[in-house]
Design an enzyme around this catalytic site. Sequence first.
Site, mmCIF file in Angstrom:
data_model
loop_
_atom_site.group_PDB
_atom_site.id
_atom_site.type_symbol
_atom_site.label_atom_id
_atom_site.label_comp_id
_atom_site.label_asym_id
_atom_site.label_seq_id
_atom_site.Cartn_x
_atom_site.Cartn_y
_atom_site.Cartn_z
ATOM 1 N N LEU A 11 0.813 -1.220 0.000
ATOM 2 C CA LEU A 11 0.000 0.000 0.000
ATOM 3 C C LEU A 11 0.846 1.269 0.000
ATOM 4 O O LEU A 11 0.313 2.369 -0.032
ATOM 5 C CB LEU A 11 -0.901 0.036 1.243
ATOM 6 C CG LEU A 11 -1.997 -1.007 1.351
ATOM 7 C CD1 LEU A 11 -2.773 -0.812 2.651
ATOM 8 C CD2 LEU A 11 -2.929 -0.945 0.158
ATOM 9 N N SER A 12 2.159 1.139 0.023
ATOM 10 C CA SER A 12 3.040 2.289 0.226
ATOM 11 C C SER A 12 3.340 3.047 -1.066
ATOM 12 O O SER A 12 3.905 2.482 -2.006
ATOM 13 C CB SER A 12 4.360 1.809 0.839
ATOM 14 O OG SER A 12 5.355 2.808 0.741
ATOM 15 N N PRO A 13 3.018 4.350 -1.115
ATOM 16 C CA PRO A 13 3.329 5.126 -2.320
ATOM 17 C C PRO A 13 4.831 5.266 -2.551
ATOM 18 O O PRO A 13 5.296 5.280 -3.689
ATOM 19 C CB PRO A 13 2.685 6.487 -2.037
ATOM 20 C CG PRO A 13 2.621 6.587 -0.557
ATOM 21 C CD PRO A 13 2.371 5.189 -0.087
ATOM 22 N N THR A 15 7.094 3.080 -1.760
ATOM 23 C CA THR A 15 7.586 1.804 -2.284
ATOM 24 C C THR A 15 7.299 1.723 -3.779
ATOM 25 O O THR A 15 8.139 1.255 -4.561
ATOM 26 C CB THR A 15 6.956 0.632 -1.525
ATOM 27 O OG1 THR A 15 7.230 0.790 -0.127
ATOM 28 C CG2 THR A 15 7.513 -0.699 -1.982
ATOM 29 N N TYR A 16 6.140 2.203 -4.195
ATOM 30 C CA TYR A 16 5.840 2.271 -5.636
ATOM 31 C C TYR A 16 6.854 3.172 -6.343
ATOM 32 O O TYR A 16 7.384 2.828 -7.406
ATOM 33 C CB TYR A 16 4.421 2.794 -5.862
ATOM 34 C CG TYR A 16 4.187 3.277 -7.276
ATOM 35 C CD1 TYR A 16 4.239 2.395 -8.354
ATOM 36 C CD2 TYR A 16 3.958 4.632 -7.541
ATOM 37 C CE1 TYR A 16 4.060 2.848 -9.659
ATOM 38 C CE2 TYR A 16 3.771 5.091 -8.834
ATOM 39 C CZ TYR A 16 3.821 4.190 -9.890
ATOM 40 O OH TYR A 16 3.654 4.647 -11.176
#
Length: 199
Positions: A11-13, A15-16
């Site tokens: 869910l981590s932006p 990490t994206y």
Amino acid sequence: MPHIDYYFSTLSPFTYLAGQGLEEVAERHGASITYKPLDIMALFARTGGTPPAERHPSRQEYRAQEILRLSKKLGRPMALKPTFWPTNPAPSSYAIIAAQTAGGGDLGKLVHGVLAACWAEERDIAYDAVVKACLADAGFDPGLADRGLLAGAETYATNLEEAVAHGAFGSPFYITDGGQRFWGQDRLEDLDLHLSGKI
């Protein structure tokens, strides 16, 4: 051969926004990676973090600005408020865990595909069909989404405990076999330099 434990949330932006930078660093240094998806909200609760929605408005506003700046800087399309966020990260996390055990595909591509589905493609990564499409696109058997759910749940919980024990507190978080910790996509350069013996 160096090794990296990679703690992250699907869910981590941030990490994206890391893209497949970790995989590029690992390839340069012949390093292996163990992917350890976890429950980021539980990690925050255990390590003194605050969920984004509960942060002071000034922090929320800065986070939004930073995400959009990084998106443009890195050339990665981004929905600041995705339609399906937050959502249940467990199905995608269990699929990544199952794929790592099964092998046969590109795990880095799978992780980035799941994150891109959430942050760039407005798809619900809790939805079975989305997870299966990500598995297939990365060269894995889509049926992995239906198998090993109990083992996935157990590993998911274990990853959280290991993260707390080893000093991780956010996502993405990289820990080398020498115990050096790097938090955030903006620390990939430092990880690279460390593995080069420069810092």
